[in-house]
Design a protein around this motif. Sequence first.
Motif: not given
Length: 250
Positions: A214-225
């Motif tokens: 789940p630590a990967q979610i914030a970064g990819w959400h910021a990119k548009g996922v």
Amino acid sequence: MAQDLRTRIRRGDLLVGTFVKTPSPHVVEILGHAGLDFAVIDQEHAPIGIAQMDMLVLAGRAAGLPLLSRRWGGAKDWIAPLLDLGLDGVMVPHVLDPDTAEAVCDAVRFSRGKRGLSPSPRAGNYGGMGLAEYRETSDARSIVMLQIEDECALDHLDAIAALSDVDMLFVGPADLSQSMGVAMPSPELDAAIERIIAAGRKAGVAVGLFVGDPAQIAGWHAKGVSLFVCGSDQAMLRKAASRMMADLGG
């Protein structure tokens, strides 16, 4: 009244779910009570048949947890029977080109005139819906997620995303990295994922991604996922049990 999952996907809400690999209604019920936004029953990598799916859908409905199925197969005749059970949609692996995407949409949407029509299953309230109501309700709520996990599919992203009945491009990073011959993670894989995000943004189609942490979610959400499948029920159980034993010095 809570909005259906397809509406939330098309609106771009941040949504987090997991794969379910254990054919137990109790697992689905627990995940629903835990507050997940959805779950994907993984018929591609787990031994789960349609009779077991029937019970999992009952549990999902009881717990208010939207369910999709992911299943391997070049033919698309597996899709309609699962939607008849009351699933919210399908995640189809290895969509390589717009022809494959069209075949998936044909199998999901009644409006395309190729899906067998009967309101007699659970999805039609066992005949409680009339034909017109069932067609309209199903087409409005059923979700088409297409997995982009092959290098050759990257050359067809715009054509796939342009199909109006496609709700989501979902990135399978493990298979995509294998197809590209690169490591996971790697800058090359990240660049490919960003190409998929760009194609989705251009077409106004949501993009989803599998993450193991789940630590990967914030970064990819910021990119548009906007949608994430994080791990699986089995991974959660193993991690929790391993952590418990490690804490005990076992």
